[in-house]
Write a protein that holds these residues in place. Sequence first.
Motif, PDB file in Angstrom:
ATOM      1  N   VAL A 150     -18.546 -29.318  25.250  1.00  0.00           N
ATOM      2  CA  VAL A 150     -17.288 -30.015  25.544  1.00  0.00           C
ATOM      3  C   VAL A 150     -16.160 -29.063  25.914  1.00  0.00           C
ATOM      4  O   VAL A 150     -15.136 -29.487  26.438  1.00  0.00           O
ATOM      5  CB  VAL A 150     -16.832 -30.932  24.376  1.00  0.00           C
ATOM      6  N   GLY A 151     -16.343 -27.755  25.631  1.00  0.00           N
ATOM      7  CA  GLY A 151     -15.291 -26.793  25.930  1.00  0.00           C
ATOM      8  C   GLY A 151     -15.525 -26.044  27.231  1.00  0.00           C
ATOM      9  O   GLY A 151     -14.620 -25.410  27.751  1.00  0.00           O
ATOM     10  N   VAL A 152     -16.746 -26.073  27.753  1.00  0.00           N
ATOM     11  CA  VAL A 152     -17.030 -25.377  29.007  1.00  0.00           C
ATOM     12  C   VAL A 152     -17.624 -26.335  30.048  1.00  0.00           C
ATOM     13  O   VAL A 152     -17.048 -26.549  31.108  1.00  0.00           O
ATOM     14  CB  VAL A 152     -18.002 -24.184  28.777  1.00  0.00           C
ATOM     15  N   LEU A 199     -14.528 -23.965   9.678  1.00  0.00           N
ATOM     16  CA  LEU A 199     -14.956 -22.987  10.670  1.00  0.00           C
ATOM     17  C   LEU A 199     -14.224 -23.210  12.002  1.00  0.00           C
ATOM     18  O   LEU A 199     -13.755 -22.262  12.642  1.00  0.00           O
ATOM     19  CB  LEU A 199     -16.467 -23.095  10.871  1.00  0.00           C
ATOM     20  N   GLY A 200     -14.122 -24.459  12.401  1.00  0.00           N
ATOM     21  CA  GLY A 200     -13.412 -24.783  13.640  1.00  0.00           C
ATOM     22  C   GLY A 200     -11.967 -24.338  13.568  1.00  0.00           C
ATOM     23  O   GLY A 200     -11.411 -23.803  14.540  1.00  0.00           O
ATOM     24  N   PHE A 220     -17.889 -27.365   8.650  1.00  0.00           N
ATOM     25  CA  PHE A 220     -17.716 -27.453  10.099  1.00  0.00           C
ATOM     26  C   PHE A 220     -16.233 -27.438  10.488  1.00  0.00           C
ATOM     27  O   PHE A 220     -15.826 -26.746  11.415  1.00  0.00           O
ATOM     28  CB  PHE A 220     -18.397 -28.719  10.616  1.00  0.00           C
ATOM     29  N   VAL A 258     -11.828 -28.550  22.434  1.00  0.00           N
ATOM     30  CA  VAL A 258     -13.028 -28.706  21.604  1.00  0.00           C
ATOM     31  C   VAL A 258     -12.674 -29.437  20.313  1.00  0.00           C
ATOM     32  O   VAL A 258     -13.370 -30.365  19.881  1.00  0.00           O
ATOM     33  CB  VAL A 258     -13.665 -27.330  21.306  1.00  0.00           C
ATOM     34  N   ILE A 312     -11.854 -20.465  14.034  1.00  0.00           N
ATOM     35  CA  ILE A 312     -12.083 -20.041  15.413  1.00  0.00           C
ATOM     36  C   ILE A 312     -10.858 -20.332  16.287  1.00  0.00           C
ATOM     37  O   ILE A 312     -10.421 -19.502  17.081  1.00  0.00           O
ATOM     38  CB  ILE A 312     -13.328 -20.760  16.005  1.00  0.00           C
ATOM     39  N   LEU A 337     -20.893 -25.634  15.971  1.00  0.00           N
ATOM     40  CA  LEU A 337     -19.639 -25.311  16.642  1.00  0.00           C
ATOM     41  C   LEU A 337     -19.910 -24.598  17.969  1.00  0.00           C
ATOM     42  O   LEU A 337     -19.259 -24.865  18.978  1.00  0.00           O
ATOM     43  CB  LEU A 337     -18.749 -24.461  15.738  1.00  0.00           C
ATOM     44  N   MET A 345     -11.261 -24.121  25.473  1.00  0.00           N
ATOM     45  CA  MET A 345     -12.312 -23.843  24.492  1.00  0.00           C
ATOM     46  C   MET A 345     -11.819 -23.935  23.063  1.00  0.00           C
ATOM     47  O   MET A 345     -12.604 -23.853  22.115  1.00  0.00           O
ATOM     48  CB  MET A 345     -12.920 -22.466  24.754  1.00  0.00           C
ATOM     49  N   ALA A 386     -23.284 -25.344  10.543  1.00  0.00           N
ATOM     50  CA  ALA A 386     -21.902 -25.496  11.006  1.00  0.00           C
ATOM     51  C   ALA A 386     -21.610 -24.493  12.117  1.00  0.00           C
ATOM     52  O   ALA A 386     -20.988 -24.834  13.132  1.00  0.00           O
ATOM     53  CB  ALA A 386     -20.932 -25.309   9.839  1.00  0.00           C
ATOM     54  N   LEU A 388     -21.466 -27.177  20.551  1.00  0.00           N
ATOM     55  CA  LEU A 388     -20.496 -28.187  20.971  1.00  0.00           C
ATOM     56  C   LEU A 388     -19.368 -27.554  21.789  1.00  0.00           C
ATOM     57  O   LEU A 388     -18.832 -28.178  22.705  1.00  0.00           O
ATOM     58  CB  LEU A 388     -19.949 -28.951  19.767  1.00  0.00           C
ATOM     59  N   THR A 389     -19.000 -26.309  21.455  1.00  0.00           N
ATOM     60  CA  THR A 389     -17.983 -25.625  22.254  1.00  0.00           C
ATOM     61  C   THR A 389     -18.478 -25.443  23.684  1.00  0.00           C
ATOM     62  O   THR A 389     -17.732 -25.668  24.645  1.00  0.00           O
ATOM     63  CB  THR A 389     -17.628 -24.259  21.636  1.00  0.00           C
TER      64      THR A 389
END
Lengths: 563, 195
Positions: free
Chosen positions: B19-21, A76-77, A73, A139, A80, B12, A135, B8, B15-16
């Motif tokens: 919490v990201g939008v 990958l984060g 996880f 995040v 991105i 991601l 984003m 994963a 959750l993006t």
Amino acid sequence: MGTLEFVQIGVYLVLLILCVPLLGGYMAKVFVGDKTLLTPIIRPLENGLYRLIGTNPNDEQNWQQYTFALLAFNILGFIILFLLQLFQGVLPLNPAKLPSVEPLLAFNTATSFMTNTNWQAYGGETTVSYLTQMMGLNVQNFVSAATGIAVVIAMTRGLARRSGETIGNFWVDLVRSTLYILLPLSLILAVLLVSQGVVQNFDDYVPATTLSGESQLLPQGPAASQIAIKQLGTNGGGFFNTNSTHPYENPTPLSNFLEMFAILLIPAALTYTYGKMVGSVRQGWVIFAAMLILFIVGLSIMLVSEYQHNSVYDVTGVMEGKETRHGITNSMLWGAATTAASNGSVNAMHSSFAPLTGGIALLNIMLGEIIFGGVGAGLYGMLIFVILTVFLAGLMVGRTPEYLGKKIEAREVKLAITAILLPSASILLFSALASVTDAGLDSRTNMGPHGLTEILYGFSSGAGNNGSAFAGLDASTPFYTILIGIAIWIGRFGIILPALAIAGSMVKKRVAPPSPGTFPTDTPLFIILLISVILIVGALTFFPALSLGPIVEHLLMDAGQTF
Amino acid sequence: MVKAILPAVRALIVLTLLVGVIYPLLVTVGGQVFFAREANGSLIEVDGIIVGSELVGQQSDDPRYFWWRPSAVDYMQGSNLEALGSSGATNYGVTNETLDTLVTERQTAFVDANDLPDSVDVPAEMLFASGSGLDPHISPAAARLQIDRVAEARDLDREQVADLVERYVEKPQLGFLGEPRVNVLRLNIALDALE
């Protein structure tokens, strides 16, 4: 210092202590799966997320599976976030038309946000678009904090469980940390911050014409939502270049108090959560007490040093790098909290603090970010010191060391030592390398002992996953971008992996009933031992370096020497 | 392996979105509905022109105005879309020679400009640059030391200017938080309005 200054510090500490059982108890319920006030609202969303992720919340993982999920996880984060920066120039929500971020800088920034460090080698308003902020960085602010909480909860289960091999389900811990803890607190804090003047919009930067008739372009953006979580999640990466000194990031004394309070809130409350989950709140309070004592001692030294008359300028209370609305006391309180807690946000520039003030900030980081420490990270770091203390106490009385009824054996001690040595070694070795190479030395702004402190602080901040800086150091060069990037990886996973491995081996151990030979770990004596071990390990490792930096600078400053 | 990585990827993504939008949009809606002025930068307009933000300081050496603090980034003056401004500090340590020189110069300049006796204690914030480079405030003491100069340059009664300064002194928030201070832009705009 006047009465009002003491009142502010007092209110801060008392409120913090009051919140520890409240929030700590709530978090314990969340991770055990008990019903809380928010459960009726959040449970449907939570179950929906499990279905989308494709995990069964009742399936538990052993420590290897847990670690694998966590690493997958996080990596990958990282990828991105790295890509988002590389392509922000052609992506939407970029009103200032900022170009894509350089690859090395993007590597450094992605590393630092994924690991909860939030070292800023970039300036927010001139480097990253709204899209990258929202984003990408935002995040990772959430999920890196949730990762830290997950690790400490897994480690707690390893110590508390009476049988079995599993330490929880990473996806459940991740989702619950985010939904029940970080998101609700951030929503409340973000709206409060907007009320004080923190900007929250998607507008273009606003052109103004100043009273003297000159242009001034005022940056905007979705700042409050990001600042709330960067404080609560001990991330610390500012929306703007100068972080919470920026009046759009921290406009009033009240916003300052709230942001400062958010730094220590979750790390402090987790000690109580820990106590609840291991079945003895005293065990949690003992750890909290050790943290609080170290915090107050550090803060006191910072205050005394900063309020000392400065013989270079013949001034009491140097204001370089400080904001008028915060003054000296609030700059010290924030400085102590942000370095103790691996937050790394600043409301004043640490490089311009008096030498011993900056030295304590540096020491807070060097001790391993365990005085409250990062969200989750501080407590699992502290538990590693607890294991070491139990081991040393066992050696002194000649009995097999036990913690919470479980034997501490060679494997756990080796893992604990690894977790302590890796970050310390990277700080000292990388700083040594920087001190003897042109690439390392050319980045300094300040000469003399302060230059060495800049370098030490940079690597400590990286390895401690703190993210604040003695920002005179130009860390945007390839030398520092790469080496600090590596220090950050070591400082994060060099502790997480041993911590989870300890959880994996402890969970399998049988619990022995306490005997007369058991060394109790919930007494004032244990607090003193724990603090002693932390200070002895820290002092032995770093005293020579500190004496060449802040300590000698202090002595020279008193003699009126400048460089 | 792939089966283990899939959660994963999915985690991601969801959750993006959350919490990201959704989260920043919720805060934006809340902020714009309840605190529109604050959420949009606390801008100040005079005669239909945006003259700046209440929260961001400016630079002036005009004797008719109260002066802000020294700044490492000149308060982003002259910045525009082609040349973005940035917040910033000097990050000088207290044993930095350059800082020592700058402070001596500023001390002399402030005393001379305001025609003060040499023995006066110039408030520290007027000698040292702020952390943001955008500090909108100075201390009440620093404002009071500038009253004579401003009154003379504007040909105003000293008492009138002094009263105005006292009206713009902000006390610690909620009675105990932060420092007493004066917002220099608001004071200067009020000063312009006097004439």
